[in-house]
Scaffold this active site. Structure first.
Site, short mmCIF file in Angstrom:
data_model
loop_
_atom_site.label_atom_id
_atom_site.label_comp_id
_atom_site.label_asym_id
_atom_site.label_seq_id
_atom_site.Cartn_x
_atom_site.Cartn_y
_atom_site.Cartn_z
N GLU A 114 0.85 -1.20 0.00
CA GLU A 114 0.00 0.00 0.00
C GLU A 114 0.88 1.24 0.00
O GLU A 114 1.93 1.23 0.63
CB GLU A 114 -0.85 0.02 1.29
CG GLU A 114 -1.69 -1.21 1.48
CD GLU A 114 -2.28 -1.33 2.90
OE1 GLU A 114 -1.92 -0.50 3.77
OE2 GLU A 114 -3.08 -2.25 3.11
N LYS A 116 2.34 4.52 1.38
CA LYS A 116 2.40 5.01 2.76
C LYS A 116 2.16 6.51 2.73
O LYS A 116 3.05 7.29 2.38
CB LYS A 116 3.77 4.69 3.37
CG LYS A 116 3.89 5.05 4.83
CD LYS A 116 5.21 4.52 5.39
CE LYS A 116 5.31 4.70 6.89
NZ LYS A 116 5.36 6.09 7.31
N ASP A 118 1.63 10.29 3.86
CA ASP A 118 2.32 11.08 4.86
C ASP A 118 1.34 12.05 5.52
O ASP A 118 1.21 13.20 5.12
CB ASP A 118 3.46 11.85 4.19
CG ASP A 118 4.60 12.09 5.15
OD1 ASP A 118 4.49 11.63 6.30
OD2 ASP A 118 5.58 12.72 4.75
N TYR A 223 -7.59 7.74 4.24
CA TYR A 223 -7.63 6.37 3.75
C TYR A 223 -7.54 5.44 4.96
O TYR A 223 -6.65 5.60 5.80
CB TYR A 223 -6.45 6.06 2.80
CG TYR A 223 -6.64 6.59 1.40
CD1 TYR A 223 -7.83 6.40 0.72
CD2 TYR A 223 -5.61 7.28 0.76
CE1 TYR A 223 -8.01 6.89 -0.57
CE2 TYR A 223 -5.78 7.77 -0.53
CZ TYR A 223 -6.99 7.56 -1.18
OH TYR A 223 -7.15 8.04 -2.45
N LYS A 313 10.87 2.67 2.31
CA LYS A 313 10.87 4.12 2.11
C LYS A 313 11.37 4.52 0.73
O LYS A 313 12.26 3.87 0.18
CB LYS A 313 11.78 4.78 3.17
CG LYS A 313 11.23 4.71 4.58
CD LYS A 313 9.95 5.52 4.67
CE LYS A 313 9.60 5.98 6.04
NZ LYS A 313 10.43 6.95 6.66
N CYS A 407 17.85 47.39 -5.71
CA CYS A 407 17.09 46.34 -6.40
C CYS A 407 17.90 45.85 -7.60
O CYS A 407 18.30 46.66 -8.45
CB CYS A 407 15.75 46.91 -6.86
SG CYS A 407 14.87 45.84 -8.01
N CYS A 410 15.91 46.99 -11.04
CA CYS A 410 15.77 48.38 -11.51
C CYS A 410 16.76 49.34 -10.85
O CYS A 410 16.85 50.49 -11.25
CB CYS A 410 14.34 48.87 -11.28
SG CYS A 410 13.96 49.17 -9.55
N CYS A 425 11.62 46.23 -3.10
CA CYS A 425 11.89 47.30 -4.05
C CYS A 425 10.64 48.17 -4.07
O CYS A 425 9.55 47.68 -4.32
CB CYS A 425 12.16 46.71 -5.43
SG CYS A 425 12.06 47.96 -6.71
N CYS A 430 9.25 49.18 -11.55
CA CYS A 430 10.23 48.11 -11.60
C CYS A 430 9.70 46.96 -12.47
O CYS A 430 8.56 46.52 -12.29
CB CYS A 430 10.53 47.59 -10.20
SG CYS A 430 11.62 46.16 -10.19
S1 IVH Z 1 -0.05 0.18 8.79
C1 IVH Z 1 1.60 -2.08 12.12
N1 IVH Z 1 -0.51 1.24 6.42
O1 IVH Z 1 2.76 4.96 8.85
C2 IVH Z 1 0.96 -1.34 11.03
N2 IVH Z 1 0.46 2.59 8.10
O2 IVH Z 1 5.19 4.22 10.35
C3 IVH Z 1 1.04 0.11 11.24
N3 IVH Z 1 0.88 4.91 7.40
O3 IVH Z 1 1.50 5.22 12.11
C4 IVH Z 1 0.33 0.93 10.30
N4 IVH Z 1 0.09 4.69 5.36
O4 IVH Z 1 0.45 6.66 10.29
C5 IVH Z 1 -0.04 1.44 7.67
N5 IVH Z 1 -0.97 2.05 4.30
C6 IVH Z 1 -0.53 2.25 5.53
C7 IVH Z 1 -0.02 3.49 5.96
C8 IVH Z 1 0.47 3.63 7.25
C9 IVH Z 1 0.64 5.51 6.22
C10 IVH Z 1 1.51 5.53 8.57
C11 IVH Z 1 0.71 5.36 9.85
C12 IVH Z 1 1.62 4.69 10.82
C13 IVH Z 1 2.97 4.94 10.24
C14 IVH Z 1 3.90 3.85 10.63
#
Ligand code: IVH
Length: 671
Positions: A114, A116, A118, A223, A313, A407, A410, A425, A430
């Site tokens: 999935e 991840k 942020d 999500y 990552k 500036c 100009c 400026c 300008c």
């Molecule tokens: S699973 C043990 N799935 O990542 C499973 N986490 O570093 C823990 N996060 O606190 C979470 N997308 O905030 C899971 N598809 C996803 C995620 C996800 C983002 C974040 C979540 C978690 C952190 C863990």
């Protein structure tokens, strides 16, 4: 309507609204128009207002409207929210796989991968079909109760079908899209509020608002990525559980994938390394999970990290390099923006040669010096920036940065008002500032020159036909060139010339406002016009003179005085005068002679053709007065979209109500 009938209709409406809400916010596939949806919502609101005994916390009307909190309560998580171990390369992923394969022996094992997201992790508890608690992750064991705020997120269902477990918890990531983040920061910049550094901070800041009405205005989304715990039976794999949650109305990331082996996981990851910029939200990697729950259990948890899942990552978004020099660019509003000139360095697969440094104070605060080795960062939507110097690598030969006194575009002497971060400026001719200034000058609240929009303004400046706002009034002498410009055509060119001619008679306050003096908005311009009566008198005023006027503070006074000190600005004013633009206040037309004299207007709702301030300006120009609430004295209510309670009040009082069309017509007739 009897009580029973009302209750039935209320329930019916909630069902309809929840259904269409899910189609719109979760499935992204609406079936009815916004108007139809709003109609249901209004009907429900009206009924609930009349029958308050039937209001329940899971009603769609209750998403917004809770009162601000003093502080958040604490929520104990029944099952802790874990974090994830990280891997950063194919080798590390394979090492993780080898380790778990060793522990699992020859049991077959597939994966779910999935994106991840942020944002920030939240837990949602449902009881008897209703959302009862929403909380942050906190330290994993105890989080903050942010139920009211999470309820404002439309993709979070307030109610789930009867088939759902009686009591259960889902977990997910609340985030802000890149677009939502950009918009939010633009609004904050306009309001001169500090900007959010990235979408994650913006999402976290939005969710942790004590006033849910603020959260409601932020375009947050969610999500769901797993079930925390549940009463009763649930499926035996993560994938099936997710499918089940989807069927209950939860929003899942459509990019989640069930993958048969680790090679496919690697392929999935590589695909996203290339595609991640295309995602509408920021993702910092992928999450890889073992699909079968029985295997998850066997693998278990070490510390706070499960063995059965890992975050893979994306390549780093930071790198170190040498700061070769600091350059200056001049923004469209006259700000001098320092930027870093870097020894080229690869960050997350892109070569960086330049990065933002924001402003002088920021450079000083971070103690960034020319010649430093610096950490640079490039992450998704955020402009590449210098994070700070690596102090341990300093040699002593580094140079402290000083802003140039002039500036670079100009050559005018720059200014840095007390208490402000940016150096500017001050010259309205300008080259760097012309475009914004011309756009402002011709805009509706200013000289109101119809026909010069953004495109034409740009074309006029590009072609050199005009160099500053005063040159607009020389266009009639250059009619032939003007007509030939980007095929504007004879007729519309003549219309524009006519509009330019007409604008010469705008009241002095408008002219002052149109000049684009910093901090001098339309109200200040009005006060200045009244006080000084002519542009010449205003130009001669000292900072002290200006400060004597009530409602003019030191910031405005300094800015106005600086504006009129600038020789090039005085030249523009001289040219405007020569062109015949009115630079004196009217020998005050007797108030009574004005066509709207004696009438009091209130403007409410959103108008299409102007902002509320502009509309009010028009009324005042014609001698009308403007009130902020509908009273017996109000003679007219001007109504835009979403008018609110003023409309009802006006109806009660029998006030004349004008929609936007009628209002425009009245202005036209009373001119
Ligand atoms: S699973 C043990 N799935 O990542 C499973 N986490 O570093 C823990 N996060 O606190 C979470 N997308 O905030 C899971 N598809 C996803 C995620 C996800 C983002 C974040 C979540 C978690 C952190 C863990």
């Amino acid at each position: 309507m009897g009580d029973n009938e009302a209750k039935k209709r209320i329930e019916e409406l909630r069902g309809l609204i929840n259904y269409h809400n899910h189609r719109y916010y979760v499935l992204d596939s609406p079936e009815i128009s916004d108007e139809e949806y709003d109609k249901f919502m209004r009907e429900l609101q009206a009924l609930e207002e009349k029958y308050p005994q039937f209001v329940t916390p899971d009603s769609p009307t209750q998403r917004v409207g809770a009162a601000p909190l003093e502080e958040f309560g604490i929520v104990e998580h029944r099952v802790p929210l874990l974090s994830l171990g990280n891997v950063f390369s194919t080798e590390e992923l394979l090492a993780w796989h080898k380790r778990i394969s060793g522990l699992l022996g020859n049991q077959s094992c597939d994966f779910v991968a999935e994106p991840k997201m942020d944002g920030l992790a939240v837990a949602l508890v449902y009881e008897d079909g209703k959302l009862v608690t929403g909380s942050t992750r906190g330290d994993g064991y105890r989080g903050e109760d942010i139920t009211q705020n999470l309820k404002t997120i439309k993709s979070i269902p307030l109610a789930v079908p009867k088939t759902a477990p009686r009591l259960f918890e889902v977990r997910g990531e609340v985030f802000l899209s890149k677009k939502g983040f950009r918009k939010l920061n633009e609004e904050r910049a306009r309001a001169e509020l500090p900007l959010f550094a990235n979408p994650r901070n913006a999402a976290a800041g939005s969710v942790r608002q004590l006033d849910p009405r603020i959260t409601a205005q932020r375009p947050l989304d969610i999500y769901i990525y797993g079930m925390g715990w549940a009463e009763g039976q649930i499926p035996s794999t993560h994938w099936e559980t997710m499918e089940y949650l989807k069927s209950l109305g939860f929003k899942l990331n459509p990019h989640n994938a069930r993958l048969p082996n680790i090679d496919e996981v690697e392929k999935y990851y590589q695909g996203w390394v290339e595609q991640r910029e295309q995602l509408p939200y920021e993702a910092d990697g992928i999450v890889v999970k073992i699909n079968r729950f029985d295997l998850q259990e066997q693998l278990g948890v070490v510390g706070r990290e499960p063995r059965w899942a890992v975050a893979y990552k994306f390549p780093a978004t930071q790198a170190t390099t040498k700061l070769l020099d600091i350059g200056i660019s001049v923004g469209r509003t006259g700000t001098l923006n320092p930027y870093a000139i870097l020894e080229p360095v690869s960050v997350g697969g892109v070569i960086l040669k330049r990065a933002a440094l924001h402003n002088k104070d920021d450079i000083r605060r971070k103690d960034i010096r020319i010649g430093d080795t610096v950490v640079v960062q490039r992450a998704g939507e955020v402009i590449p920036e210098v994070v700070g110097p690596v102090l341990s690598l300093r040699t002593g030969g580094e140079k402290i940065f000083v802003m140039p006194p002039r500036c670079p575009v100009c050559g005018s002497e720059v200014v840095k008002p007390e208490g402000e971060a940016m150096t500017r400026c001050p010259n309205i001719s300008c080259a760097a500032q012309r475009y914004e200034l011309v756009k402002h000058f011709v805009s509706r609240g200013a000289m109101d020159i119809e026909g010069i929009g953004e495109k034409l303004a740009e074309a006029l400046l590009k072609s050199g036909l005009i160099k500053n706002v005063a040159d607009i009034y020389t266009l009639s002498d250059k009619r032939e060139e003007f007509v030939n410009l980007e095929r504007i055509g004879e007729k519309s060119a003549d219309n524009v010339l006519k509009a330019i001619e007409e604008s010469k008679h705008r009241p002095l306050a408008r002219v002052i406002f149109a000049l684009g003096i910093r901090h001098a908005g339309s109200e200040t311009a009005e006060i200045l016009a009244k006080h000084f009566g002519s542009i010449d008198k205003l130009a001669q005023a000292t900072e002290e003179d200006l400060m004597k006027i009530p409602s003019i503070g030191p910031k405005i006074a300094e800015s106005i005085a600086a504006f009129f000190k600038q020789k090039s600005n005085l030249k523009v004013i001289e040219k405007l005068k020569e062109a015949g633009v009115k630079m004196k206040a009217e020998a005050a037309k007797s108030q009574a002679a004005l066509s709207l004299a004696g009438r009091e207007f209130v403007v409410t709702g959103k108008l299409e053709s102007f902002t509320r301030t502009e509309a009010e300006g028009k009324i005042k120009e014609l001698g009308g007065s403007v009130g902020s609430s509908v009273t017996k004295k109000t003679t007219h209510l001007v109504v835009g979209a979403d008018p609110g309670s003023k409309l009802g009040r006006a109806r009660q009082l029998g006030t004349t109500i004008l929609d936007e069309k009628q209002f425009l017509k009245m202005l036209e007739e009373k001119k």
